[in-house]
Design a protein around this motif. Structure first.
Motif: not given
Lengths: 431, 309
Positions: B79-92, A258-269
C-alpha cells in the motif's frame, strides 16, 4: 413570512438535541448543582469540619468540652485507635503536622490547667490553642465560634465558678445577696431553664445588671504564618481552578480537530497514509497535552508575576501535577471528540460536561466549602483530583511522593480515557 | 502486461445494501483506466477497499502481487506504493502549500529531507512555487485542486487512485491538471481515474471499466466498448440553407428542418454521395458535422437513462 421563519426555527431547534439540551436542560442542571453546593440542602449533607483535639489537661472539664464538640453536627473529631481498638490520644506535634500537611484544617490544643482556669475572664488562664490552615478560611472561624459556644453550653458551672472566683480575687468578697444571685445563675446555667429569679427574693439577674459575656481564651495560630511562600492561598487555588477548567475546554476544542478533519476529508486521507489510528490519536494526545501544559504554566507564571503566587518555590510538584493534568485532560478531549459526530455536538457536550465537572470538582468554588456529599462527588471528577494535587503542592508543600494519590488517579484516568478514545475512534477506521 | 492491481470477486455489503457484488478487473503497469459508473454504483466502495479504508466481505485485492486484504507488513508495504488523491480538498487550510506537502510527504514515509526535496518538486510541478508560503485557505479552487493531487503523489507511487481530479475547476486549471498528470504518465505511473467527466475519461484513459449495481458491466478499450454496445457507426449531419421536401433522399437519411442526418460506418464513401445529392437539389451546404460514438453513449446505453439517487 414571519410565521414561516418562526416555524422553521422551532423545527430546527426541536431536531437539534444538543441545542435543546443547552437551552432547557443545562440551566436547570446548573441551578440544581449550585443549589446543592451553596444551599447546603439538608443537615446531613452539610459540610463537617475535620478537627483533631489534643487533651493535655485530661480533666473533667476538658473531657466535657471534647464530648460537647463531638456532639456538634458541624464538626467531626478525628480519632484513632491502636491494634486493640483503644482510642489513642493525639500529641500537639501530631496535631500541628496534621494541619500543616492538610489532613485537617483545624486542631484544638486543650492545655494543661485548662479545667482549673476555664471561665476566668482575666488573670492567669491556660488558653486554648486553635491551630488553623488559612487555606480553608471558613473552617478556622467556624471551629473558633463553636468552641466558644460549646464552652458555654458544656461548662456553664465552671464558667460561673471561675468567673466569680476571679472576681472575688480581684474585687473583694461578694455580699450574701450577690452570692445568692450567683447561685441562682449557676443553677440556671447547669439546669438549662427556669426563671432566674425563682427562689431568689432579690429578683432577676437582669434586674441586678449582671453581664455574662466574654469568651474563653483562645489563641488562634496559623500554622503557615511564618512561611513566606504562602502569603495568599487563594491565588494558587484560583490559578489551579481556572487553569484546569480552561485546560479541559481547550483540550476538548483541540480534540475537535479530528471532527474538522473528518468533515474536510483530511482524516480519511491521513488514514490512507502509513499512520495508524493509534498513531494518529497518540500524536493528537501529545500535542494537546503539550499545549495544555504550556497554558497552565503561563497561568501560574502570570500568577507569580502579578499576584505573588509562589511558583518557583514549588517547581517539582507543579511540573508533576501539570504534566499529569495535561495528559489526562488531553485524553479527555479525545474521548469527547471521538464520541461526538460533529463540531456542534462536541461544543454543546463539552460545555455541559466541563461546566458540571468544574462546579462539582471545585474549579468554581472550593470543595472544602461544599456539603460533604458534594465533596465526595467531586472526587469523581477530573478537576477534584487535579485541584487537590495543586493544593497539596502550593499549600502543604507536598513532595512528589506525597502526591502519589493524585498522580496515580490522574495517570489511571489518562490510560482509561485514552483507551476509551481509541475504542470510540474505531468508527473512523476501515469499515 | 505486468499487473499492478488485480481485483477478484470483490464483495461488500452495508446492511441490506450490496455495494459490491463480485467485482473483477485489473490495472496493468503504466496503464490508465477509468472506473466509471452512476452514483451509488459501487465506485467509491471499490476505491476505498483498494486504499484499505473498507474491508471486503469476500474477494481478493492483489496490489503489486500482494494480497492486501490480509493485514500485515507485506500489505502495508504494497500500500505504500499506492497514491490516493481524494475528491475532497483534503488539505490543512491554515498550513501553507509547502507545509501541507511536507506533512503528507512525512505521513507517506518520506524522511524530512526527502519530503522537503519532493515538496520543492511538487511546488514547481503544480505551478504553485510563487505561493509556497501562502496559507492554503487563500488559494483558488484550481490551486487547491492541484495541491491536493500533489500531496497524493509526492512519494512517487506506482499506482495512483485519482477521484474526480478536475471537479469544480475552470478549463484553464483543468488543462493544467491534465498536463501535470501527463508527466506522471511519462514517468510510468499507473492510474485509476474515477470520474463523471466522461469526455476526460475518453480522452486520457487506455481502458474503461464501467461498474453498476456493484458489478462490472463493461471492461475494455473505448473502441471495443463502442463496438460492443452502440456500434461504431458515425453520424453525419449536414446543415442546408433551406429545408428540402420529404422523399428527396432515401430512407437512410433522416430530415429535421434544414438538417439531414445519416448514420454510417463508411463516412468517406457515403458523405460525397450525400453532398452530391444536395447539390443536385439546388441547396447550399452550410455545415457538415461527423459525430463519432462517444463514451457517454456507451455509458448511457449500458447504465440506462433513469436517475440514480
Amino acid at each position: 413570512m414571519i410565521v414561516a421563519l418562526i416555524r422553521t426555527g422551532l423545527i430546527e431547534l426541536k431536531r437539534d438535541r444538543v441545542a435543546l439540551g443547552l437551552t432547557f436542560v443545562l440551566p436547570i442542571l446548573f441551578f440544581s448543582i449550585f443549589a446543592i453546593v451553596f444551599g447546603q440542602t439538608g443537615s446531613d449533607g452539610a459540610s463537617r469540619v475535620n478537627v483533631i483535639v489534643v487533651d493535655e489537661d485530661g480533666s473533667d472539664a476538658s473531657r466535657r468540652l471534647i464530648d460537647a464538640l463531638a456532639a456538634e453536627p458541624a464538626i467531626r473529631l478525628r480519632t484513632r485507635t491502636d491494634a486493640d481498638g483503644n482510642e489513642q490520644p493525639w500529641t500537639q506535634d501530631e496535631a500541628r503536622a496534621g494541619v500543616e500537611d492538610g489532613d485537617v484544617p483545624v486542631a484544638i490544643i486543650l492545655p494543661e490547667g485548662f479545667g482549673s482556669t476555664v471561665g476566668r475572664f482575666f488573670g492567669d488562664v491556660a488558653p486554648i490553642d486553635l491551630l488553623i490552615d488559612t487555606a480553608d478560611p471558613i473552617a478556622g472561624r467556624l471551629v473558633g465560634g463553636l468552641l466558644q459556644k460549646t464552652a458555654f453550653t458544656a461548662l456553664p458551672d465552671l464558667m460561673v465558678d471561675q468567673g466569680l472566683s476571679a472576681f472575688e480575687e480581684h474585687g473583694g468578697p461578694m455580699t450574701p445577696a450577690q452570692r445568692l444571685a450567683a447561685g441562682a445563675l449557676k443553677r440556671f446555667l447547669t439546669t438549662g431553664g427556669g426563671p432566674i429569679g425563682e427562689g431568689n427574693d432579690s429578683g432577676s439577674a437582669s434586674d441586678d445588671g449582671f453581664e455574662f459575656g466574654g469568651p474563653i481564651t483562645v489563641n488562634t495560630i496559623d500554622v503557615h504564618q511564618s512561611d513566606e511562600r504562602k502569603k495568599n492561598p487563594a491565588v494558587s487555588y484560583y490559578a489551579a481552578g481556572t487553569g484546569v477548567m480552561f485546560l479541559l475546554f481547550s483540550a476538548a476544542g483541540a480534540g475537535g480537530s479530528l471532527l474538522d478533519e473528518q468533515d474536510n476529508g483530511t482524516l480519511e486521507r491521513v488514514l490512507t497514509s502509513r499512520i495508524s489510528m493509534t498513531g494518529l490519536l497518540l500524536s493528537k494526545w501529545i500535542l494537546i497535552a503539550g499545549i495544555g501544559a504550556i497554558q497552565v504554566t503561563l497561568m501560574f507564571v502570570w500568577g507569580q508575576l502579578l499576584f505573588g503566587l509562589p511558583l518557583t518555590a514549588h517547581i517539582p510538584g507543579f511540573v508533576a501535577m501539570t504534566i499529569a493534568t495535561a495528559l489526562s485532560a488531553s485524553a479527555f478531549g479525545l474521548v469527547l471528540a471521538a464520541a461526538c459526530r460533529s463540531r456542534a455536538q462536541l461544543s454543546g457536550a463539552s460545555t455541559i460536561i466541563i461546566l458540571i465537572m468544574s462546579a462539582i470538582g471545585g474549579s468554581m468554588f472550593p470543595r472544602f466549602m461544599m456539603p460533604e456529599v458534594m465533596q465526595k462527588a467531586g472526587l469523581l471528577t477530573f478537576n477534584g483530583w487535579s485541584l487537590d494535587g495543586y493544593r497539596k503542592v502550593f499549600w502543604n508543600d507536598a513532595s512528589l511522593v506525597e502526591l502519589w494519590p493524585q498522580l496515580s488517579v490522574l495517570t489511571i484516568l489518562t490510560i482509561v480515557l485514552f483507551l476509551v478514545a481509541r475504542l470510540l475512534a474505531g468508527k473512523w477506521e476501515a469499515a | 502486461m505486468t499487473e499492478v492491481l488485480r481485483i477478484t470477486d470483490l464483495s461488500r455489503s452495508f446492511g441490506e445494501t450490496e455495494a459490491l457484488r463480485g467485482v473483477n478487473f485489473a490495472v496493468g503497469k503504466g496503464e490508465w483506466i477509468g472506473l466509471l459508473g452512476p452514483n451509488g454504483a459501487g465506485k467509491t466502495t471499490c476505491v476505498r477497499a483498494i486504499a484499505g479504508r473498507v474491508r471486503p466481505d469476500a474477494g481478493v485485492i492483489r496490489l503489486f502481487d500482494t494480497d492486501v486484504t490480509q493485514a500485515g507488513e507485506a500489505a502495508a508495504a504494497a500500500r505504500s506504493r499506492l497514491g490516493v488523491v481524494p475528491q475532497d480538498i483534503a488539505l490543512y487550510p491554515t498550513l501553507t502549500a509547502s507545509e501541507n506537502l511536507q506533512t503528507f510527504g512525512a505521513l507517506n514515509g518520506l524522511s524530512t529531507s526527502e519530503a522537503r526535496e519532493r515538496a520543492e518538486w511538487a511546488l514547481e510541478w503544480t505551478g504553485l512555487d510563487g505561493r509556497r508560503r501562502d496559507r492554503v485557505k487563500t488559494f483558488s479552487g484550481g490551486m487547491k485542486r492541484r495541491l491536493n493531487i500533489a500531496c497524493g503523489v509526492l512519494h512517487r507511487p506506482e499506482l495512483i487512485l485519482l477521484d474526480e481530479p478536475t471537479v469544480g475547476v475552470d478549463p484553464q486549471s483543468r488543462e493544467r491538471i491534465w498536463e501535470m498528470l501527463g508527466q506522471l504518465r511519462d514517468e510510468g505511473a499507473s492510474l485509476m481515474l474515477t470520474t463523471h467527466q466522461l469526455d476526460e475519461a475518453q480522452r486520457v484513459c487506455d481502458r474503461i471499466v464501467i461498474i453498476d449495481h456493484g458489478c462490472v458491466i463493461a471492461d475494455g478499450t473505448l473502441r471495443s466498448l463502442i463496438a460492443e454496445t452502440v456500434g461504431s457507426d458515425r453520424r453525419v449531419i449536414v446543415t442546408l440553407d433551406e429545408p428540402v421536401g420529404e422523399g428527396a433522399f432515401g430512407a437512410t437519411v433522416r430530415l429535421n428542418g434544414t438538417a439531414l442526418e445519416v448514420t454510417t460506418e463508411q463516412v468517406a464513401a457515403d458523405l460525397p454521395m450525400v453532398l452530391e445529392q444536395v447539390a443536385g437539389l439546388g441547396r447550399r451546404v452550410e455545415d457538415v458535422r461527423i459525430v463519432e460514438p462517444s463514451l457517454q453513449a456507451v455509458f448511457l446505453h449500458l447504465t440506462g437513462r433513469e436517475l440514480r439517487e
